[in-house]
Write an enzyme that holds these catalytic residues in place. Sequence first.
Site, mmCIF file in Angstrom:
data_model
loop_
_atom_site.group_PDB
_atom_site.id
_atom_site.type_symbol
_atom_site.label_atom_id
_atom_site.label_comp_id
_atom_site.label_asym_id
_atom_site.label_seq_id
_atom_site.Cartn_x
_atom_site.Cartn_y
_atom_site.Cartn_z
ATOM 1 N N ALA A 13 0.816 -1.436 -0.024
ATOM 2 C CA ALA A 13 0.062 -0.297 0.081
ATOM 3 C C ALA A 13 0.929 1.397 0.253
ATOM 4 C CB ALA A 13 -1.076 0.248 0.826
ATOM 5 N N CYS A 14 1.685 1.159 0.112
ATOM 6 C CA CYS A 14 3.153 2.386 0.637
ATOM 7 C C CYS A 14 3.751 2.315 -1.155
ATOM 8 C CB CYS A 14 3.961 2.066 1.438
ATOM 9 S SG CYS A 14 5.433 3.135 1.438
ATOM 10 N N GLY A 15 3.357 3.747 -1.900
ATOM 11 C CA GLY A 15 4.022 4.230 -2.709
ATOM 12 C C GLY A 15 5.672 3.850 -2.440
#
Length: 136
Positions: A13-15
Amino acid sequence: MSDFPVTVFHNPACGTSRNVVAAVREAGLEPEVVEYLKAGWTRAQLEDLLARMGGARPREILRERGTPAAELGLLGEDVSDDTLLEAMVAHPILVDRPMVATPLGVVLARPSERVFEVLDRRPGSFTKEDGEVVEL
């Protein structure tokens, strides 16, 4: 692709975390991707990663934003390393991401281009998912 082992402790979920996985692949390596929110942490694993970061302290990898760190009373400077490690094992989200481990060491890859510090090769440039080009 290569026999140079790369492990990325990843949150999909983390860019920044997604950029790190892509950067490793762009360098011609295939990382072992560990979704640490699912897999969790062991105390021994965290202690090993911190030691391989040059003796880093648990506070250096504590993620505050979007975690229960404040509610758990972990933000004060008087909180012991032992308490932080116990909390990180109980609440994996407290560990900042992405962490990358290779034979050259371990880094908290924030910003994502820090991953190249522990790779044995790098591409000439890398384009992040937001379009930013990083010249290497």
